[in-house]
Design a protein around this motif. Structure first.
Motif, PDB file in Angstrom:
ATOM      1  N   TYR A 115      -2.312   5.359  -3.008  1.00  0.00           N
ATOM      2  CA  TYR A 115      -2.690   4.501  -4.125  1.00  0.00           C
ATOM      3  C   TYR A 115      -2.592   5.240  -5.443  1.00  0.00           C
ATOM      4  O   TYR A 115      -3.114   4.805  -6.457  1.00  0.00           O
ATOM      5  CB  TYR A 115      -4.105   3.951  -3.914  1.00  0.00           C
ATOM      6  N   LYS A 119       1.898   6.032   2.436  1.00  0.00           N
ATOM      7  CA  LYS A 119       0.687   5.282   2.084  1.00  0.00           C
ATOM      8  C   LYS A 119      -0.091   6.055   1.045  1.00  0.00           C
ATOM      9  O   LYS A 119      -0.567   7.166   1.308  1.00  0.00           O
ATOM     10  CB  LYS A 119      -0.181   5.019   3.309  1.00  0.00           C
ATOM     11  N   ASP A 165       0.805  -1.218   0.000  1.00  0.00           N
ATOM     12  CA  ASP A 165       0.000   0.000   0.000  1.00  0.00           C
ATOM     13  C   ASP A 165       0.839   1.270   0.000  1.00  0.00           C
ATOM     14  O   ASP A 165       0.297   2.374   0.037  1.00  0.00           O
ATOM     15  CB  ASP A 165      -0.905   0.044   1.241  1.00  0.00           C
TER      16      ASP A 165
END
Length: 126
Positions: free
Chosen positions: A102, A100, A31
């Motif tokens: 995406y 972290k 992640d």
């Protein structure tokens, strides 16, 4: 416990190569985007490359582009920085950091990152 551990630094002659590793533990590695940063004595920290958490897209600053290659092995929770054609100006402490996200885009701004390793010294002699 979240941990990033750099290794692979050392002393090398100009023109030589080193491969740095950044081993991660304590968080879901897949992640996280990973960045490599360096800080030379008397200079500010510089973000030099990063790799995304999604498709492994990489980014390099101009000073290392074409010489450094970043890769990640999610099965081993490890990121690598292959450094070729090293120059004396590459001498610095090298740090990896995790963020972290995406996003396919990865950042080389240190303030964007959540966790940091303790660094590994790279010294390039002329």
């Amino acid at each position: 416990e979240v941990q990033l551990m750099e290794s692979g630094g050392g002393l090398v002659q100009a023109g030589g190569s080193l491969r740095l590793s950044c081993a991660a533990s304590g968080f879901t590695f897949d992640d996280y985007a990973i960045g490599w940063f360096r800080q030379a004595p008397g200079k500010e920290q510089e973000g030099i490359s990063c790799i995304s958490s999604t498709d492994g897209s990489t980014y390099y600053v101009d000073s290392v582009k074409g010489r450094f290659t970043m890769s990640r092995d999610n099965a081993k929770n490890t990121v690598y920085l292959q450094m070729n054609s090293l120059k004396p100006e590459d001498t610095a402490v090298y740090y990896c950091a995790a963020r972290k996200t995406y996003e396919r885009y990865c950042s080389t701004y240190g303030s964007d990152y959540d966790f940091w390793g303790q660094g590994t010294q790279v010294t390039v002699s002329s």
